[in-house]
Design a protein around this motif. Structure first.
Motif, PDB file in Angstrom:
ATOM      1  N   THR A 159       0.847  -1.189   0.000  1.00 30.52           N
ATOM      2  CA  THR A 159       0.000   0.000   0.000  1.00 30.52           C
ATOM      3  C   THR A 159       0.881   1.236   0.000  1.00 30.52           C
ATOM      4  O   THR A 159       1.456   1.606   1.018  1.00 30.52           O
ATOM      5  CB  THR A 159      -0.914  -0.010   1.241  1.00 30.52           C
ATOM      6  N   THR A 160       0.980   1.882  -1.150  1.00 27.86           N
ATOM      7  CA  THR A 160       1.836   3.064  -1.254  1.00 27.86           C
ATOM      8  C   THR A 160       1.171   4.286  -0.631  1.00 27.86           C
ATOM      9  O   THR A 160      -0.051   4.338  -0.478  1.00 27.86           O
ATOM     10  CB  THR A 160       2.154   3.380  -2.728  1.00 27.86           C
ATOM     11  N   SER A 161       1.975   5.282  -0.318  1.00 32.04           N
ATOM     12  CA  SER A 161       1.418   6.518   0.239  1.00 32.04           C
ATOM     13  C   SER A 161       0.528   7.222  -0.786  1.00 32.04           C
ATOM     14  O   SER A 161      -0.484   7.830  -0.438  1.00 32.04           O
ATOM     15  CB  SER A 161       2.540   7.450   0.708  1.00 32.04           C
ATOM     16  N   HIS A 162       0.892   7.123  -2.064  1.00 28.48           N
ATOM     17  CA  HIS A 162       0.045   7.691  -3.110  1.00 28.48           C
ATOM     18  C   HIS A 162      -1.287   6.943  -3.176  1.00 28.48           C
ATOM     19  O   HIS A 162      -2.348   7.555  -3.345  1.00 28.48           O
ATOM     20  CB  HIS A 162       0.742   7.622  -4.472  1.00 28.48           C
ATOM     21  N   GLY A 163      -1.222   5.620  -3.043  1.00 30.60           N
ATOM     22  CA  GLY A 163      -2.444   4.822  -3.061  1.00 30.60           C
ATOM     23  C   GLY A 163      -3.372   5.161  -1.904  1.00 30.60           C
ATOM     24  O   GLY A 163      -4.592   5.183  -2.054  1.00 30.60           O
ATOM     25  N   LEU A 164      -2.780   5.450  -0.748  1.00 32.40           N
ATOM     26  CA  LEU A 164      -3.581   5.875   0.405  1.00 32.40           C
ATOM     27  C   LEU A 164      -4.196   7.249   0.157  1.00 32.40           C
ATOM     28  O   LEU A 164      -5.389   7.449   0.351  1.00 32.40           O
ATOM     29  CB  LEU A 164      -2.711   5.905   1.665  1.00 32.40           C
ATOM     30  N   ALA A 165      -3.372   8.199  -0.296  1.00 28.72           N
ATOM     31  CA  ALA A 165      -3.847   9.568  -0.502  1.00 28.72           C
ATOM     32  C   ALA A 165      -4.906   9.637  -1.596  1.00 28.72           C
ATOM     33  O   ALA A 165      -5.843  10.437  -1.517  1.00 28.72           O
ATOM     34  CB  ALA A 165      -2.678  10.479  -0.852  1.00 28.72           C
ATOM     35  N   GLN A 166      -4.780   8.777  -2.611  1.00 29.41           N
ATOM     36  CA  GLN A 166      -5.721   8.789  -3.728  1.00 29.41           C
ATOM     37  C   GLN A 166      -6.874   7.812  -3.530  1.00 29.41           C
ATOM     38  O   GLN A 166      -7.588   7.502  -4.484  1.00 29.41           O
ATOM     39  CB  GLN A 166      -4.971   8.506  -5.031  1.00 29.41           C
ATOM     40  N   ARG A 167      -7.048   7.341  -2.315  1.00 30.49           N
ATOM     41  CA  ARG A 167      -8.238   6.575  -1.902  1.00 30.49           C
ATOM     42  C   ARG A 167      -8.368   5.218  -2.597  1.00 30.49           C
ATOM     43  O   ARG A 167      -9.447   4.644  -2.635  1.00 30.49           O
ATOM     44  CB  ARG A 167      -9.500   7.405  -2.150  1.00 30.49           C
ATOM     45  N   ARG A 168      -7.280   4.697  -3.125  1.00 34.31           N
ATOM     46  CA  ARG A 168      -7.364   3.422  -3.841  1.00 34.31           C
ATOM     47  C   ARG A 168      -7.677   2.260  -2.907  1.00 34.31           C
ATOM     48  O   ARG A 168      -8.217   1.248  -3.335  1.00 34.31           O
ATOM     49  CB  ARG A 168      -6.048   3.172  -4.583  1.00 34.31           C
ATOM     50  N   VAL A 169      -7.321   2.402  -1.643  1.00 35.16           N
ATOM     51  CA  VAL A 169      -7.582   1.334  -0.674  1.00 35.16           C
ATOM     52  C   VAL A 169      -8.606   1.775   0.364  1.00 35.16           C
ATOM     53  O   VAL A 169      -8.705   1.191   1.444  1.00 35.16           O
ATOM     54  CB  VAL A 169      -6.271   0.881   0.013  1.00 35.16           C
ATOM     55  N   ALA A 170      -9.385   2.811   0.025  1.00 37.72           N
ATOM     56  CA  ALA A 170     -10.319   3.396   1.001  1.00 37.72           C
ATOM     57  C   ALA A 170     -11.351   2.402   1.510  1.00 37.72           C
ATOM     58  O   ALA A 170     -11.810   2.511   2.634  1.00 37.72           O
ATOM     59  CB  ALA A 170     -11.022   4.607   0.380  1.00 37.72           C
ATOM     60  N   GLU A 171     -11.716   1.425   0.700  1.00 37.07           N
ATOM     61  CA  GLU A 171     -12.746   0.463   1.095  1.00 37.07           C
ATOM     62  C   GLU A 171     -12.180  -0.922   1.392  1.00 37.07           C
ATOM     63  O   GLU A 171     -12.910  -1.910   1.368  1.00 37.07           O
ATOM     64  CB  GLU A 171     -13.812   0.381   0.004  1.00 37.07           C
ATOM     65  N   ILE A 172     -10.887  -0.980   1.685  1.00 39.34           N
ATOM     66  CA  ILE A 172     -10.267  -2.244   2.065  1.00 39.34           C
ATOM     67  C   ILE A 172     -10.394  -2.432   3.571  1.00 39.34           C
ATOM     68  O   ILE A 172     -10.076  -1.540   4.351  1.00 39.34           O
ATOM     69  CB  ILE A 172      -8.775  -2.283   1.668  1.00 39.34           C
ATOM     70  N   ASP A 173     -10.854  -3.593   3.974  1.00 40.07           N
ATOM     71  CA  ASP A 173     -11.010  -3.920   5.399  1.00 40.07           C
ATOM     72  C   ASP A 173      -9.704  -4.559   5.874  1.00 40.07           C
ATOM     73  O   ASP A 173      -9.554  -5.778   5.851  1.00 40.07           O
ATOM     74  CB  ASP A 173     -12.194  -4.873   5.573  1.00 40.07           C
ATOM     75  N   PHE A 174      -8.752  -3.719   6.282  1.00 34.42           N
ATOM     76  CA  PHE A 174      -7.450  -4.213   6.728  1.00 34.42           C
ATOM     77  C   PHE A 174      -7.579  -4.860   8.106  1.00 34.42           C
ATOM     78  O   PHE A 174      -8.275  -4.353   8.984  1.00 34.42           O
ATOM     79  CB  PHE A 174      -6.432  -3.069   6.817  1.00 34.42           C
ATOM     80  N   ASP A 175      -6.877  -5.968   8.291  1.00 32.69           N
ATOM     81  CA  ASP A 175      -6.814  -6.630   9.597  1.00 32.69           C
ATOM     82  C   ASP A 175      -5.508  -6.327  10.315  1.00 32.69           C
ATOM     83  O   ASP A 175      -5.478  -6.234  11.536  1.00 32.69           O
ATOM     84  CB  ASP A 175      -6.960  -8.139   9.419  1.00 32.69           C
ATOM     85  N   LEU A 176      -4.430  -6.186   9.562  1.00 36.38           N
ATOM     86  CA  LEU A 176      -3.112  -5.897  10.123  1.00 36.38           C
ATOM     87  C   LEU A 176      -2.412  -4.901   9.209  1.00 36.38           C
ATOM     88  O   LEU A 176      -2.682  -4.853   8.005  1.00 36.38           O
ATOM     89  CB  LEU A 176      -2.261  -7.178  10.210  1.00 36.38           C
ATOM     90  N   ALA A 177      -1.496  -4.130   9.784  1.00 36.06           N
ATOM     91  CA  ALA A 177      -0.727  -3.183   8.978  1.00 36.06           C
ATOM     92  C   ALA A 177       0.710  -3.136   9.453  1.00 36.06           C
ATOM     93  O   ALA A 177       0.981  -3.270  10.648  1.00 36.06           O
ATOM     94  CB  ALA A 177      -1.345  -1.794   9.043  1.00 36.06           C
ATOM     95  N   ALA A 178       1.627  -2.941   8.508  1.00 34.59           N
ATOM     96  CA  ALA A 178       3.043  -2.770   8.823  1.00 34.59           C
ATOM     97  C   ALA A 178       3.528  -1.491   8.156  1.00 34.59           C
ATOM     98  O   ALA A 178       3.177  -1.206   7.007  1.00 34.59           O
ATOM     99  CB  ALA A 178       3.850  -3.961   8.308  1.00 34.59           C
ATOM    100  N   VAL A 179       4.307  -0.699   8.896  1.00 40.66           N
ATOM    101  CA  VAL A 179       4.929   0.504   8.349  1.00 40.66           C
ATOM    102  C   VAL A 179       6.435   0.286   8.376  1.00 40.66           C
ATOM    103  O   VAL A 179       7.017   0.075   9.440  1.00 40.66           O
ATOM    104  CB  VAL A 179       4.558   1.758   9.172  1.00 40.66           C
TER     105      VAL A 179
END
Length: 203
Positions: free
Chosen positions: A168-188
């Motif tokens: 999940t890129t920062s551009h993908g986050l900012a441009q709402r490409r993953v806005a409707e993804i139900d994430f269970d875990l995240a790593a930065v």
């Protein structure tokens, strides 16, 4: 607001690039940094678009036009998730973001889970891996657009997978490409200065 709607339109796909419209697609006329998708509505209809979604004032078209308010990319993400019946809700989704190391980390987590016997898929900036099938995801620099992600997730469900690792890129986050993804875990992985030209600040 919906205009030009004498009959219900049957939608068979989603497009946001007028050059890639297939007959039956709904065409999203997105407002981009360099292009205004509304300029390509006529081309999309000529390619077979069954309906058009945009933010501009309604115009007379041969297909239904839906005018939406607010963030058109958020609307695209919502529509895409609904079109594919919200596949992320039925998967364990692990998101990997950060400035550097995303693709490597995504691949490492994918292979660790696979070695542990878990039915896992992967979506990275390089490819999507669904079972034994590997699909090219495009430009290899950012997260795919919302319709592509939702389609890949739906295909993973159909293939019997239970987990997915999603770069999940920062551009993908900012441009709402993953806005409707139900994430269970995240790593930065990390946050450095590389994309401040786009984001403006670290925050």
């Amino acid at each position: 607001m919906v205009v030009n709607n004498p009959n219900d339109a049957e939608i068979s796909g989603i497009a946001w690039d007028s050059r890639k419209v297939n007959p039956g697609d709904v065409f999203f006329a997105l407002l981009g940094e360099n292009f205004d998708g509304h300029q390509f509505v006529k081309t999309a209809i000529e390619q077979g678009a069954a309906a058009v979604v945009g933010t501009r004032a309604p115009v007379v078209l041969s297909v239904p036009y839906v005018q939406v308010q607010g963030d058109d990319r958020a609307v695209l993400a919502k529509f895409s998730a609904a079109f594919y019946d919200y596949p992320s809700r039925q998967l364990v989704v692990i998101g990997v973001t950060g400035t550097d190391g995303k693709t490597t980390t995504t691949n490492l987590v994918y292979h660790i889970l696979r070695a542990a016997g878990i039915s896992v898929g992967m979506i990275s900036t390089v490819n999507a891996v669904i079972g034994e099938q590997t699909l090219d995801t495009g430009f290899h620099v950012t997260t795919p657009e919302a319709p592509d992600i939702q389609r890949y997730l739906a295909q993973m469900l159909d293939a019997g997978l239970t987990h997915v690792v999603l770069e999940t890129t920062s551009h993908g986050l900012a441009q709402r490409r993953v806005a409707e993804i139900d994430f269970d875990l995240a790593a930065v992985t990390n946050v450095t200065h590389e994309h401040l030209d786009f984001h403006g600040t670290y925050q």
